[in-house]
Design a protein around this motif. Structure first.
Motif, PDB file in Angstrom:
ATOM      1  N   ASN A   1    -109.821  19.947 -38.578  1.00 13.39           N
ATOM      2  CA  ASN A   1    -108.681  20.861 -38.531  1.00 13.39           C
ATOM      3  C   ASN A   1    -108.039  20.821 -39.919  1.00 13.39           C
ATOM      4  OD1 ASN A   1    -106.491  22.433 -37.899  1.00 13.39           O
ATOM      5  ND2 ASN A   1    -105.746  21.144 -36.239  1.00 13.39           N
ATOM      6  N   ARG A   2    -108.648  21.519 -40.839  1.00 11.59           N
ATOM      7  CA  ARG A   2    -108.376  21.336 -42.264  1.00 11.59           C
ATOM      8  C   ARG A   2    -106.923  21.555 -42.669  1.00 11.59           C
ATOM      9  NH1 ARG A   2    -113.558  21.864 -44.597  1.00 11.59           N
ATOM     10  NH2 ARG A   2    -114.796  20.336 -43.464  1.00 11.59           N
ATOM     11  N   ASP A   3    -106.234  22.453 -41.981  1.00 11.05           N
ATOM     12  CA  ASP A   3    -104.844  22.741 -42.355  1.00 11.05           C
ATOM     13  C   ASP A   3    -103.845  21.791 -41.706  1.00 11.05           C
ATOM     14  OD1 ASP A   3    -105.611  24.843 -43.977  1.00 11.05           O
ATOM     15  OD2 ASP A   3    -105.391  26.352 -42.401  1.00 11.05           O
ATOM     16  N   ASN A   4    -104.322  20.928 -40.824  1.00  8.30           N
ATOM     17  CA  ASN A   4    -103.418  20.016 -40.102  1.00  8.30           C
ATOM     18  C   ASN A   4    -104.036  18.628 -39.996  1.00  8.30           C
ATOM     19  OD1 ASN A   4    -101.114  21.842 -38.970  1.00  8.30           O
ATOM     20  ND2 ASN A   4    -102.998  22.969 -38.527  1.00  8.30           N
ATOM     21  N   SER A   5    -104.323  18.052 -41.130  1.00  8.54           N
ATOM     22  CA  SER A   5    -104.942  16.729 -41.131  1.00  8.54           C
ATOM     23  C   SER A   5    -104.443  15.908 -42.312  1.00  8.54           C
ATOM     24  CB  SER A   5    -106.472  16.860 -41.202  1.00  8.54           C
ATOM     25  OG  SER A   5    -107.076  15.591 -41.343  1.00  8.54           O
TER      26      SER A   5
ATOM     27  N   PRO B   1    -105.561  10.806 -30.270  1.00  9.19           N
ATOM     28  CA  PRO B   1    -104.133  11.033 -30.054  1.00  9.19           C
ATOM     29  C   PRO B   1    -103.573  12.272 -30.759  1.00  9.19           C
ATOM     30  CG  PRO B   1    -104.430   9.436 -31.790  1.00  9.19           C
ATOM     31  CD  PRO B   1    -105.816   9.912 -31.399  1.00  9.19           C
ATOM     32  N   SER B   2    -104.343  12.840 -31.704  1.00 13.66           N
ATOM     33  CA  SER B   2    -103.802  13.956 -32.491  1.00 13.66           C
ATOM     34  C   SER B   2    -104.833  15.073 -32.606  1.00 13.66           C
ATOM     35  CB  SER B   2    -103.406  13.473 -33.894  1.00 13.66           C
ATOM     36  OG  SER B   2    -104.567  13.243 -34.678  1.00 13.66           O
ATOM     37  N   GLY B   3    -104.386  16.190 -33.171  1.00 16.60           N
ATOM     38  CA  GLY B   3    -105.256  17.356 -33.276  1.00 16.60           C
ATOM     39  C   GLY B   3    -105.946  17.507 -34.614  1.00 16.60           C
ATOM     40  N   SER B   4    -106.008  16.450 -35.419  1.00 18.13           N
ATOM     41  CA  SER B   4    -106.561  16.577 -36.768  1.00 18.13           C
ATOM     42  C   SER B   4    -108.062  16.837 -36.790  1.00 18.13           C
ATOM     43  CB  SER B   4    -106.253  15.319 -37.584  1.00 18.13           C
ATOM     44  OG  SER B   4    -106.974  14.208 -37.089  1.00 18.13           O
TER      45      SER B   4
END
Length: 241
Positions: free
Chosen positions: A170-174, A48-51
């Motif tokens: 996605n290290r900057d958005n997790s 469901p997410s881009g993490s």
């Protein structure tokens, strides 16, 4: 004559009941087997997410191997023995520690006894740099200062016994173990195995609402029309690594 007809009708009624009972039994067995497979062997999940981009994308549908880490027996508080424990590099599905009703998926980067440290976005485990995998990414060139935010500078932190340290590719958005702590082993559900379907999100697709009775056929029609372009054909049946 009348007696024979009565006996025949009785036999037919009994035969119909037998057939009905067999159908019910077959359905019940199939339902139990499906429950066992879902709870103990393989289960489907949606991203469901881009993490976890670009390893896993929003709209990916995957199958998870629940057997490998020790499957739960349905309706019983018992787990089967694990074939092996989660290890660094595994992509794991688990119950979110702060809300066990929600499932998360992240990559395990460290297990109990290992020390995790992040210095200016670079991840180290036991003093050695953790390899950035081909699909992992950083989207923010800025580095957040230590103490302000654990995203780019964290630790050193020793993973407690019976826990795992999880991070998104996605290290900057997790939202991961940097923010909510290490993961208790008992919350692990399974290992991500294969992408069986991938459906690209489309912001132009009609939204289904209760107020608009035509929203359902509009949505279905739109998806049928755009089906060839929305399916990510190159991702189907990809092994997840």
């Amino acid at each position: 004559m009348f007696k024979k007809k009565k006996e025949k009708a009785k036999r037919e009624k009994k035969s119909a009941l037998t057939v009905l009972r067999e159908y019910i039994e077959s359905f019940g067995i199939a339902l139990i087997l499906a429950l066992i497979i879902k709870c103990s062997v393989v289960e489907a999940y949606k991203i469901p997410s881009g993490s976890m981009e670009d390893t896993l994308l929003i709209g990916d549908f995957l199958l998870a191997n629940k057997f490998i880490y020790g499957a739960k027996i349905p309706l019983l508080p018992v787990h089967l023995p694990a074939f092996r424990e989660p290890k660094p590099g595994d992509i794991v599905i688990f119950k979110y520690p702060r809300n066990p009703k929600v499932n998360y998926i992240k990559r395990c980067v460290a297990v109990e006894g290992q020390t995790v440290q992040i210095i200016n976005k670079v991840l180290y485990v036991d003093g050695e740099r953790f390899p950035d995998l081909p699909f992992s990414k950083y989207t923010d060139q800025r580095t957040r200062s230590p103490g302000r935010d654990p995203r780019d500078n964290f630790g050193p932190y020793k993973v407690p016994k019976g826990h795992l340290f999880m991070m998104g590719d996605n290290r900057d958005n997790s939202a991961d173990s940097r923010y909510w702590g290490s993961l208790p082993r008992e919350l692990v559900l399974g290992k991500a195995m294969i992408i069986h379907w991938s459906w690209s999100p489309d912001p132009n697709a009609p939204i289904i609402t209760r107020k608009d009775l035509l929203s359902v056929p509009k949505n279905i029609g739109y998806n049928i029309l755009h089906f060839p372009t929305r399916v990510r054909w190159n991702r189907l049946l990809n092994i997840i690594r």
